[in-house]
Design a protein around this motif. Structure first.
Motif, mmCIF file in Angstrom:
data_model
loop_
_atom_site.group_PDB
_atom_site.id
_atom_site.type_symbol
_atom_site.label_atom_id
_atom_site.label_comp_id
_atom_site.label_asym_id
_atom_site.label_seq_id
_atom_site.Cartn_x
_atom_site.Cartn_y
_atom_site.Cartn_z
ATOM 1 N N LEU A 93 0.782 -1.240 -0.142
ATOM 2 C CA LEU A 93 -0.067 -0.008 -0.163
ATOM 3 C C LEU A 93 0.706 1.340 -0.272
ATOM 4 O O LEU A 93 0.342 2.508 -0.184
ATOM 5 C CB LEU A 93 -1.103 -0.033 1.209
ATOM 6 C CG LEU A 93 -2.428 -0.678 1.124
ATOM 7 C CD1 LEU A 93 -1.971 -2.253 0.753
ATOM 8 C CD2 LEU A 93 -3.292 -0.586 2.315
ATOM 9 N N SER A 94 2.385 1.111 0.197
ATOM 10 C CA SER A 94 3.075 2.364 0.218
ATOM 11 C C SER A 94 3.179 3.073 -1.152
ATOM 12 O O SER A 94 3.653 4.068 -1.203
ATOM 13 C CB SER A 94 4.273 1.893 0.647
ATOM 14 O OG SER A 94 4.168 1.347 2.040
ATOM 15 N N SER A 113 10.289 1.096 -4.640
ATOM 16 C CA SER A 113 11.319 1.070 -5.530
ATOM 17 C C SER A 113 12.819 1.375 -4.795
ATOM 18 O O SER A 113 13.672 1.119 -5.083
ATOM 19 C CB SER A 113 11.149 1.668 -6.693
ATOM 20 O OG SER A 113 11.088 3.089 -6.748
ATOM 21 N N GLU A 114 12.276 2.110 -3.944
ATOM 22 C CA GLU A 114 13.544 2.647 -3.204
ATOM 23 C C GLU A 114 14.143 2.230 -1.689
ATOM 24 O O GLU A 114 15.232 2.339 -1.596
ATOM 25 C CB GLU A 114 13.376 4.336 -2.653
ATOM 26 C CG GLU A 114 12.919 5.130 -3.854
ATOM 27 C CD GLU A 114 14.011 5.469 -4.814
ATOM 28 O OE1 GLU A 114 15.237 5.111 -4.520
ATOM 29 O OE2 GLU A 114 13.570 5.754 -6.120
ATOM 30 N N LEU A 115 13.223 1.501 -1.125
ATOM 31 C CA LEU A 115 13.559 0.756 0.200
ATOM 32 C C LEU A 115 14.511 -0.192 0.090
ATOM 33 O O LEU A 115 14.297 -1.166 -0.968
ATOM 34 C CB LEU A 115 12.298 0.467 0.965
ATOM 35 C CG LEU A 115 11.376 1.694 1.372
ATOM 36 C CD1 LEU A 115 10.173 0.990 2.101
ATOM 37 C CD2 LEU A 115 12.156 2.532 2.077
ATOM 38 N N PRO A 116 15.744 -0.502 1.011
ATOM 39 C CA PRO A 116 16.589 -1.332 0.746
ATOM 40 C C PRO A 116 16.431 -2.892 1.162
ATOM 41 O O PRO A 116 17.188 -3.548 0.902
ATOM 42 C CB PRO A 116 17.758 -0.751 1.410
ATOM 43 C CG PRO A 116 17.158 -0.085 2.549
ATOM 44 C CD PRO A 116 15.811 0.596 2.226
ATOM 45 N N ALA A 140 7.860 1.081 7.027
ATOM 46 C CA ALA A 140 7.153 1.585 6.180
ATOM 47 C C ALA A 140 5.718 1.579 6.376
ATOM 48 O O ALA A 140 4.629 2.308 6.266
ATOM 49 C CB ALA A 140 7.576 1.730 4.929
ATOM 50 N N ALA A 141 5.145 0.289 6.667
ATOM 51 C CA ALA A 141 4.119 -0.188 6.931
ATOM 52 C C ALA A 141 3.562 -0.297 8.379
ATOM 53 O O ALA A 141 2.323 -0.938 8.512
ATOM 54 C CB ALA A 141 3.960 -1.627 6.184
ATOM 55 N N GLN A 142 4.306 0.207 9.162
ATOM 56 C CA GLN A 142 3.876 -0.319 10.609
ATOM 57 C C GLN A 142 2.356 0.444 10.934
ATOM 58 O O GLN A 142 1.693 0.120 11.887
ATOM 59 C CB GLN A 142 4.887 0.685 11.404
ATOM 60 C CG GLN A 142 5.077 2.028 11.458
ATOM 61 C CD GLN A 142 6.014 2.504 12.513
ATOM 62 O OE1 GLN A 142 6.091 2.095 13.735
ATOM 63 N NE2 GLN A 142 6.867 3.562 12.070
ATOM 64 N N HIS A 143 2.104 1.460 10.390
ATOM 65 C CA HIS A 143 0.630 2.022 10.585
ATOM 66 C C HIS A 143 -0.403 1.591 9.709
ATOM 67 O O HIS A 143 -1.495 2.130 9.659
ATOM 68 C CB HIS A 143 0.691 3.716 10.764
ATOM 69 C CG HIS A 143 1.730 4.220 11.600
ATOM 70 N ND1 HIS A 143 1.666 3.927 12.779
ATOM 71 C CD2 HIS A 143 2.859 4.796 11.386
ATOM 72 C CE1 HIS A 143 2.704 4.742 13.495
ATOM 73 N NE2 HIS A 143 3.345 5.424 12.750
ATOM 74 N N THR A 144 -0.053 0.761 8.814
ATOM 75 C CA THR A 144 -1.155 0.040 7.879
ATOM 76 C C THR A 144 -1.743 -0.890 8.854
ATOM 77 O O THR A 144 -1.381 -1.779 9.270
ATOM 78 C CB THR A 144 -0.291 -0.338 6.691
ATOM 79 O OG1 THR A 144 0.356 0.212 5.920
ATOM 80 C CG2 THR A 144 -1.647 -1.176 5.877
ATOM 81 N N ARG A 145 -3.149 -0.557 8.653
ATOM 82 C CA ARG A 145 -4.026 -1.720 9.657
ATOM 83 C C ARG A 145 -4.634 -2.722 8.537
ATOM 84 O O ARG A 145 -4.940 -2.442 7.486
ATOM 85 C CB ARG A 145 -5.266 -0.763 10.110
ATOM 86 C CG ARG A 145 -4.726 0.512 10.965
ATOM 87 C CD ARG A 145 -5.803 1.523 11.219
ATOM 88 N NE ARG A 145 -6.491 1.839 9.924
ATOM 89 C CZ ARG A 145 -7.653 2.636 9.896
ATOM 90 N NH1 ARG A 145 -8.534 2.789 10.803
ATOM 91 N NH2 ARG A 145 -8.121 2.806 8.666
#
Length: 321
Positions: A238-239, A245-248, A256-261
């Motif tokens: 969902l990001s 494409s950028e995260l390693p 990055a997805a810690q707040h995705t419910r």
């Protein structure tokens, strides 16, 4: 009628299981199949990353009808374009003409392992264009020498050529990639049902060419279990592409997805066993002009029930789109 495909998702299953799954997809009646090409899973919960090209070779021998396709391979960091050309024509021969080469500018997640850095997006697209040009020239069967801004090729030649070279698909996310796809590609690839991408592809020469999309789904007779599994393994999705494409690495995607419910994932991905909900999730692709849509069943251990359900209920319903 939109063709419906099956995704061998290397991030969530081992190599032998992936081959078994695509055999099941062929038996179930899927129109085509695609495979991701990763060196890492998106999240540790997914837990896999076998070598896609070995899986493809085994799949070519284990199946007889279903088309195979990379979705997608990056020909600029882990792989040199001359090596990709050799892989692709070999696959076309092994599969007896069922292979398509899907290419893209890549993700840091997979390409960082060779230590070449991760340049800005416009540089990655320059590299992609140069790589696709090299591959197409090598498909012609002549000796190729090339000394460009990003790649060198010295007297390269493909000695085993299929009767018809593999069609080349180019993944798009914006105007520049659409330009490359229209100029060099035999088809276009996108992960979102955005009609404007297809319009830009057409502007640069893509009119009349196939356009292939992809959609994650999570089948389960227990909808809450499906939502929980989709959240566990696909909350990263969902990001959006500019982030993905950028995260390693997996830890970065987890952060990055810690707040995705779970309810956020359920709103974006069809979960459960409601055929109509799955059909409505595919519909935007059909309405945008996509000719093919590859489904990703979330959960490496949940492929067989999905394939049985797809054969009995989902595929017949999707044929009406």
């Amino acid at each position: 009628m939109v063709q419906i495909g099956y995704t061998m998702m290397t991030e969530q299953a081992g190599p032998r299981e992936l081959v078994s799954h695509v055999v099941g997809a062929e038996r179930a009646g899927f129109d085509f199949s695609v495979i991701s090409d990763h060196s890492f899973p998106w999240l540790e919960e997914q837990g896999h990353a076998p070598y896609a090209w070995s899986v493809l070779g085994a799949a070519a021998q284990a199946t007889s009808r279903i088309p195979l396709m990379t979705y997608v391979t990056c020909p600029t960091f882990r792989y040199h374009p001359a090596v990709i050309a050799q892989k692709a024509v070999t696959m076309q021969i092994l599969s007896e003409g069922r292979f398509r080469l899907g290419l893209g500018s890549g993700e840091n997640l997979n390409e960082h392992i060779v230590g070449a850095g991760w340049p800005a997006a416009h540089v990655r697209l320059e590299m992609l264009e140069e790589a696709v040009d090299i591959i197409k020239r090598m498909f012609a069967g002549e000796y190729v020498s090339h000394h460009g801004a990003h790649f060198d090729v010295e007297s390269a030649k493909l000695w085993d050529l299929p009767d018809v070279p593999p069609p080349i698909g180019v993944a798009v996310s914006g105007p520049r990639s659409c330009e490359i796809a229209g100029q060099y590609g035999d088809l276009v690839i996108a992960t979102e049902p955005k009609g404007e991408l297809l319009e830009q592809f057409d502007t640069h020469g893509g009119t009349g060419k196939p356009r292939v999309g992809q959609l994650p789904v999570c089948y389960d007779t227990d909808r809450q279990a499906a939502v929980a599994r989709a959240h566990d393994q696909f909350r990263w999705a969902l990001s959006g592409w500019k982030v993905n494409s950028e995260l390693p690495g997996p830890a970065s995607f987890d952060q990055a997805a810690q707040h995705t419910r779970p309810e956020d994932v359920a709103a974006a991905i069809p979960c459960g066993d409601d055929v109509d909900a799955f059909v409505e999730a595919v519909r935007p692709y059909a309405e945008a002009g996509f000719t093919e849509v590859a489904l990703v069943q979330i959960g490496g251990d949940h492929q067989e029930p999905f394939l049985r359900w797809a054969e009995a209920k989902l595929l017949p319903a999707l044929r009406n789109l």
